[in-house]
Design a protein around this motif. Structure first.
Motif, PDB file in Angstrom:
ATOM      1  N   ARG A   5     -32.719 -23.232 -79.589  1.00  0.00           N
ATOM      2  CA  ARG A   5     -33.464 -22.782 -78.406  1.00  0.00           C
ATOM      3  C   ARG A   5     -32.578 -22.820 -77.162  1.00  0.00           C
ATOM      4  NH1 ARG A   5     -37.842 -25.081 -74.704  1.00  0.00           N
ATOM      5  NH2 ARG A   5     -38.729 -23.162 -73.895  1.00  0.00           N
ATOM      6  N   MET A   6     -31.711 -23.837 -77.075  1.00  0.00           N
ATOM      7  CA  MET A   6     -30.812 -23.953 -75.930  1.00  0.00           C
ATOM      8  C   MET A   6     -29.847 -22.771 -75.880  1.00  0.00           C
ATOM      9  SD  MET A   6     -30.168 -25.855 -73.322  1.00  0.00           S
ATOM     10  CE  MET A   6     -30.470 -27.574 -73.476  1.00  0.00           C
ATOM     11  N   LYS A   7     -29.304 -22.365 -77.017  1.00  0.00           N
ATOM     12  CA  LYS A   7     -28.391 -21.213 -77.061  1.00  0.00           C
ATOM     13  C   LYS A   7     -29.108 -19.930 -76.658  1.00  0.00           C
ATOM     14  CE  LYS A   7     -24.532 -22.978 -78.373  1.00  0.00           C
ATOM     15  NZ  LYS A   7     -23.412 -23.005 -77.461  1.00  0.00           N
ATOM     16  N   LYS A   8     -30.334 -19.766 -77.132  1.00  0.00           N
ATOM     17  CA  LYS A   8     -31.108 -18.581 -76.757  1.00  0.00           C
ATOM     18  C   LYS A   8     -31.400 -18.572 -75.266  1.00  0.00           C
ATOM     19  CE  LYS A   8     -33.437 -17.844 -81.162  1.00  0.00           C
ATOM     20  NZ  LYS A   8     -34.736 -17.813 -81.852  1.00  0.00           N
ATOM     21  N   GLU A  40     -23.491 -23.887 -69.218  1.00  0.00           N
ATOM     22  CA  GLU A  40     -23.809 -25.218 -69.728  1.00  0.00           C
ATOM     23  C   GLU A  40     -25.064 -25.692 -69.006  1.00  0.00           C
ATOM     24  OE1 GLU A  40     -20.392 -27.633 -68.983  1.00  0.00           O
ATOM     25  OE2 GLU A  40     -19.175 -26.588 -70.478  1.00  0.00           O
ATOM     26  N   ILE A  41     -26.126 -25.920 -69.765  1.00  0.00           N
ATOM     27  CA  ILE A  41     -27.399 -26.336 -69.194  1.00  0.00           C
ATOM     28  C   ILE A  41     -27.628 -27.798 -69.554  1.00  0.00           C
ATOM     29  CG2 ILE A  41     -29.874 -25.905 -69.107  1.00  0.00           C
ATOM     30  CD1 ILE A  41     -29.324 -23.084 -70.046  1.00  0.00           C
ATOM     31  N   SER A  42     -28.082 -28.589 -68.586  1.00  0.00           N
ATOM     32  CA  SER A  42     -28.393 -29.987 -68.860  1.00  0.00           C
ATOM     33  C   SER A  42     -29.610 -30.067 -69.781  1.00  0.00           C
ATOM     34  CB  SER A  42     -28.647 -30.752 -67.564  1.00  0.00           C
ATOM     35  OG  SER A  42     -29.782 -30.229 -66.912  1.00  0.00           O
ATOM     36  N   GLU A  43     -29.758 -31.177 -70.465  1.00  0.00           N
ATOM     37  CA  GLU A  43     -30.858 -31.345 -71.426  1.00  0.00           C
ATOM     38  C   GLU A  43     -32.232 -31.230 -70.774  1.00  0.00           C
ATOM     39  OE1 GLU A  43     -31.175 -31.786 -74.792  1.00  0.00           O
ATOM     40  OE2 GLU A  43     -29.080 -31.201 -74.898  1.00  0.00           O
ATOM     41  N   ASP A  44     -32.345 -31.673 -69.513  1.00  0.00           N
ATOM     42  CA  ASP A  44     -33.637 -31.605 -68.835  1.00  0.00           C
ATOM     43  C   ASP A  44     -33.836 -30.296 -68.066  1.00  0.00           C
ATOM     44  OD1 ASP A  44     -31.787 -32.026 -66.876  1.00  0.00           O
ATOM     45  OD2 ASP A  44     -32.783 -33.751 -65.977  1.00  0.00           O
ATOM     46  N   LEU A  45     -32.928 -29.360 -68.211  1.00  0.00           N
ATOM     47  CA  LEU A  45     -32.980 -28.029 -67.585  1.00  0.00           C
ATOM     48  C   LEU A  45     -32.941 -28.090 -66.057  1.00  0.00           C
ATOM     49  CD1 LEU A  45     -35.632 -26.224 -69.809  1.00  0.00           C
ATOM     50  CD2 LEU A  45     -33.156 -26.214 -70.054  1.00  0.00           C
ATOM     51  N   GLY A  80     -36.494 -18.506 -63.210  1.00  0.00           N
ATOM     52  CA  GLY A  80     -37.724 -19.256 -63.435  1.00  0.00           C
ATOM     53  C   GLY A  80     -38.934 -18.362 -63.586  1.00  0.00           C
ATOM     54  N   LYS A  81     -39.004 -17.291 -62.779  1.00  0.00           N
ATOM     55  CA  LYS A  81     -40.143 -16.368 -62.869  1.00  0.00           C
ATOM     56  C   LYS A  81     -40.125 -15.579 -64.172  1.00  0.00           C
ATOM     57  CE  LYS A  81     -40.543 -15.678 -57.905  1.00  0.00           C
ATOM     58  NZ  LYS A  81     -40.247 -14.760 -56.793  1.00  0.00           N
ATOM     59  N   ASN A  82     -38.947 -15.116 -64.578  1.00  0.00           N
ATOM     60  CA  ASN A  82     -38.873 -14.273 -65.769  1.00  0.00           C
ATOM     61  C   ASN A  82     -38.985 -15.055 -67.072  1.00  0.00           C
ATOM     62  OD1 ASN A  82     -38.630 -11.662 -64.621  1.00  0.00           O
ATOM     63  ND2 ASN A  82     -36.531 -12.132 -64.056  1.00  0.00           N
ATOM     64  N   LEU A  85     -40.150 -20.960 -66.904  1.00  0.00           N
ATOM     65  CA  LEU A  85     -39.693 -22.323 -67.156  1.00  0.00           C
ATOM     66  C   LEU A  85     -40.489 -23.317 -66.316  1.00  0.00           C
ATOM     67  CD1 LEU A  85     -35.834 -21.725 -67.118  1.00  0.00           C
ATOM     68  CD2 LEU A  85     -37.309 -21.987 -69.107  1.00  0.00           C
ATOM     69  N   HIS A  86     -40.612 -24.532 -66.817  1.00  0.00           N
ATOM     70  CA  HIS A  86     -41.315 -25.582 -66.077  1.00  0.00           C
ATOM     71  C   HIS A  86     -40.530 -25.954 -64.819  1.00  0.00           C
ATOM     72  CE1 HIS A  86     -43.876 -28.985 -65.330  1.00  0.00           C
ATOM     73  NE2 HIS A  86     -42.841 -29.812 -65.367  1.00  0.00           N
ATOM     74  N   THR A  87     -39.211 -26.058 -64.951  1.00  0.00           N
ATOM     75  CA  THR A  87     -38.345 -26.331 -63.802  1.00  0.00           C
ATOM     76  C   THR A  87     -37.259 -25.272 -63.751  1.00  0.00           C
ATOM     77  OG1 THR A  87     -36.930 -27.761 -65.143  1.00  0.00           O
ATOM     78  CG2 THR A  87     -38.679 -28.829 -63.892  1.00  0.00           C
ATOM     79  N   ASN A  88     -36.955 -24.820 -62.551  1.00  0.00           N
ATOM     80  CA  ASN A  88     -35.882 -23.847 -62.383  1.00  0.00           C
ATOM     81  C   ASN A  88     -34.555 -24.591 -62.315  1.00  0.00           C
ATOM     82  OD1 ASN A  88     -37.898 -21.987 -62.167  1.00  0.00           O
ATOM     83  ND2 ASN A  88     -37.710 -21.719 -59.965  1.00  0.00           N
ATOM     84  N   PRO A  89     -33.572 -24.193 -63.113  1.00  0.00           N
ATOM     85  CA  PRO A  89     -32.281 -24.879 -63.058  1.00  0.00           C
ATOM     86  C   PRO A  89     -31.530 -24.546 -61.771  1.00  0.00           C
ATOM     87  CG  PRO A  89     -32.163 -23.029 -64.566  1.00  0.00           C
ATOM     88  CD  PRO A  89     -33.592 -23.137 -64.123  1.00  0.00           C
ATOM     89  N   ARG A  90     -30.819 -25.520 -61.246  1.00  0.00           N
ATOM     90  CA  ARG A  90     -29.951 -25.287 -60.094  1.00  0.00           C
ATOM     91  C   ARG A  90     -28.612 -24.799 -60.623  1.00  0.00           C
ATOM     92  NH1 ARG A  90     -30.497 -30.304 -55.943  1.00  0.00           N
ATOM     93  NH2 ARG A  90     -32.470 -29.634 -55.038  1.00  0.00           N
ATOM     94  N   PHE A  91     -28.180 -23.650 -60.123  1.00  0.00           N
ATOM     95  CA  PHE A  91     -26.946 -23.051 -60.601  1.00  0.00           C
ATOM     96  C   PHE A  91     -25.755 -23.517 -59.788  1.00  0.00           C
ATOM     97  CE2 PHE A  91     -29.913 -19.555 -61.955  1.00  0.00           C
ATOM     98  CZ  PHE A  91     -29.777 -19.801 -63.297  1.00  0.00           C
TER      99      PHE A  91
END
Length: 143
Positions: A5-8, A40-45, A80-82, A85-91
């Motif tokens: 799921r993380m890769k997707k 690279e996304i953190s585990e908590d998104l 986040g809108k598309n 997601l529960h939380t939007n990741p900070r880029f």
């Protein structure tokens, strides 16, 4: 989170960011066709580090990085809108030196590859020349 799921999610985020820039949703003139390679996304998104490159010199690279940093909030809300997601990741955007190095290594490998027997026997002929002759012989209308 499940690694599949993380890769997707990573590939979908890269697709959304790239599409937003190509469609002109990002209005910052400093952002000009970056190429996103990995994320690279953190585990908590909460955080996402996006690696990118572009065909530019050092001054343009700095401007591009500043432009991407300035539109990071917009891109985060768009993702986040598309993706709902529960939380939007900070880029955070990082220039991908490893990708540039890998291109250089691939170029060196290609240059050091051994020649085929045909290339050794016929150094003046190239593969492109033989391909065009075959095309003209197989198509009698081209003469």
């Amino acid at each position: 989170m499940n690694p599949i799921r993380m890769k997707k999610l990573e590939s979908e985020i890269i697709r959304l960011i790239s599409t937003a820039i190509l469609e002109g949703k990002v209005k910052d003139p400093r952002v000009f066709l970056p190429s996103f390679h990995r994320i690279e996304i953190s585990e908590d998104l909460q955080y996402a580090k996006v690696y990118f490159t572009a065909l530019c010199n050092n001054n343009e690279r700095k401007k591009l990085t500043q432009g991407l940093v300035s539109c990071a909030g917009f891109l985060s809300s768009l993702v986040g809108k598309n993706l709902h997601l529960h939380t939007n990741p900070r880029f955070t955007f990082v220039w991908d030196n490893n990708y540039i190095k890998s291109l250089e290594v691939n170029r060196l490998i290609d240059e050091s590859a051994p020649k085929t027997l045909f290339e050794e026997l016929h150094p003046e002929e190239s593969v492109e020349d033989t391909g065009s002759e075959e095309d003209s012989e197989s198509n009698p209308n081209s003469k």
